[in-house]
Design an enzyme around this catalytic site. Structure first.
Site, PDB file in Angstrom:
ATOM      1  N   ARG A 168       0.790  -1.225   0.000  1.00  0.00           N
ATOM      2  CA  ARG A 168       0.000   0.000   0.000  1.00  0.00           C
ATOM      3  C   ARG A 168       0.827   1.283   0.000  1.00  0.00           C
ATOM      4  NH1 ARG A 168      -5.379  -0.856   1.033  1.00  0.00           N
ATOM      5  NH2 ARG A 168      -5.928  -2.997   0.540  1.00  0.00           N
ATOM      6  N   HIS A 198      -0.765  -3.565   5.882  1.00  0.00           N
ATOM      7  CA  HIS A 198      -0.472  -2.197   6.317  1.00  0.00           C
ATOM      8  C   HIS A 198       0.354  -2.334   7.605  1.00  0.00           C
ATOM      9  CE1 HIS A 198      -4.258  -0.096   4.473  1.00  0.00           C
ATOM     10  NE2 HIS A 198      -3.201   0.451   3.910  1.00  0.00           N
ATOM     11  N   CYS A 293      -7.587   1.172  12.150  1.00  0.00           N
ATOM     12  CA  CYS A 293      -7.953   1.544  10.777  1.00  0.00           C
ATOM     13  C   CYS A 293      -9.189   2.418  10.724  1.00  0.00           C
ATOM     14  CB  CYS A 293      -8.297   0.308   9.956  1.00  0.00           C
ATOM     15  SG  CYS A 293      -7.077  -0.951   9.939  1.00  0.00           S
TER      16      CYS A 293
HETATM   17  N1  ARG Z   1     -10.797  -2.741   3.008  1.00  0.00           N
HETATM   18  C1  ARG Z   1      -9.864  -1.720   3.366  1.00  0.00           C
HETATM   19  C2  ARG Z   1      -8.687  -1.748   2.398  1.00  0.00           C
HETATM   20  O1  ARG Z   1      -8.289  -2.813   2.018  1.00  0.00           O
HETATM   21  C3  ARG Z   1      -9.396  -1.896   4.776  1.00  0.00           C
HETATM   22  C4  ARG Z   1      -8.456  -0.849   5.227  1.00  0.00           C
HETATM   23  C5  ARG Z   1      -7.912  -1.104   6.601  1.00  0.00           C
HETATM   24  N2  ARG Z   1      -7.096  -0.021   7.023  1.00  0.00           N
HETATM   25  C6  ARG Z   1      -5.919  -0.108   7.658  1.00  0.00           C
HETATM   26  N3  ARG Z   1      -5.377   0.998   8.049  1.00  0.00           N
HETATM   27  N4  ARG Z   1      -5.285  -1.240   7.827  1.00  0.00           N
HETATM   28  O2  ARG Z   1      -8.158  -0.727   2.017  1.00  0.00           O
END
Ligand code: ARG
Length: 298
Positions: A168, A198, A293
């Site tokens: 990400r 993440h 999150c």
């Molecule tokens: N479904 C979201 C994604 O995949 C979940 C995000 C979760 N956020 C985090 N900071 N881990 O982007």
């Protein structure tokens, strides 16, 4: 050169770094549109590739419990209204990162979301943060992906950032931040395991010296680095980390909002004087996220 990848190369320790204040407020996102419509992380589909099914009524009740928990401990809550089709808008940790500065100010860095479906969320954060009076910063065009405080974790009370590189967020994002803030130490962690996509799914800073983390998410350099930054770090067992134990949030150095049923993490925290507040976030975990999150600290 304020990017550090190994404990050996990092010449300082947190207590030597300038103090910053804790980010005492949170932005939550209304989950009215929350859903799983594509699998952009491994948690969103089952072993046969079928998408998870969300109980939206239950999700709302869990979200209201989260909101009430923050309010009970005196953390002011703001809410980003839902927008049609923005199913992940409730995960406010990703479209921006608020950085507290040693002069008492703060600034917000707008994300470059890795998936097109989430890109429209960034403008909503921009609007909110501008109205809150927080100066906005943007990554240069060359930064392909940067998902805010999903991958950028502020060290509690110090001008120090823990920075994840993985699916990400690209390392270029942290280089851009380092150029803007040559005085900021940035510790870079390569994420090793797609279940911890993440940094905030693998490491939860609790205080200046303590954090929750899961070994499996890191390589040796990463483990040494986080242990140098948090000498009292608590290793969480894998099965608890897969319940998102490391996605906990400690807004005030004492209370820790965390997924229910992470017994080992909770007891280790109690032993060190923290007060875990256990919450159920099952519906959001099906989308790959839990407490941390679901909020932007600002
Ligand atoms: N479904 C979201 C994604 O995949 C979940 C995000 C979760 N956020 C985090 N900071 N881990 O982007």
């Amino acid at each position: 050169m304020p990017l550090f990848r190994t404990a050996e190369d990092w010449p300082r320790r947190p207590e030597a770094l300038p103090a910053v204040s804790l980010l005492g407020r949170v932005l939550l996102g209304d989950p009215a549109e929350f859903d799983v419509v594509e699998a952009i992380n491994v948690h969103m589909a089952d072993a046969d590739g079928r998408l998870q099914r969300i109980d939206r009524g239950l999700a709302r009740r869990q979200w209201q419990e989260l909101r009430a928990a923050y309010e009970r401990i005196g953390v002011p809550v703001e809410v980003l209204p839902a927008r049609p089709g923005l199913v992940d808008l409730c995960f406010t940790a990703n479209p921006s990162l608020v950085l507290p500065l040693p002069d008492g100010g703060r600034e917000a860095w707008l994300a470059r979301m890795a998936h097109p479906s989430r890109q429209p969320e960034v403008a909503l954060h921009e609007e909110f943060l501008a109205a809150a009076g927080i100066p906005l910063r943007r990554m240069p065009e060359t930064v392909g992906r940067f998902e805010g405080c999903g991958d950028g974790l502020v060290h509690p009370g110090r001008h120090l950032l823990h920075a994840g590189v993985g699916p990400r967020t690209a390392e270029a994002a942290w280089q851009a931040l380092a150029e803007a803030h040559p005085e900021l130490d940035i510790l870079v962690y390569e994420l090793q395991d797609e279940r911890f996509y993440h940094l905030d799914t693998a490491l939860a800073p609790l205080s200046e010296t303590c954090a929750l983390y899961v070994r499996e998410a890191f390589d040796r350099d990463g483990l040494e680095l986080l242990q140098a930054a948090f000498p009292e770090a608590i290793a969480v067992p894998l099965h608890e980390a897969l319940r998102f134990a490391c996605n906990a949030h400690c807004p005030d150095g004492r209370h820790v909002l965390i997924e229910r049923g992470c017994a080992r993490a909770a007891s280790e925290m109690r032993r060190r004087g923290f007060e875990p507040i256990e919450l159920e976030t099952s519906e959001f975990r099906k989308s790959g996220g839990s407490v941390f999150c679901l909020k932007l600290a600002f």
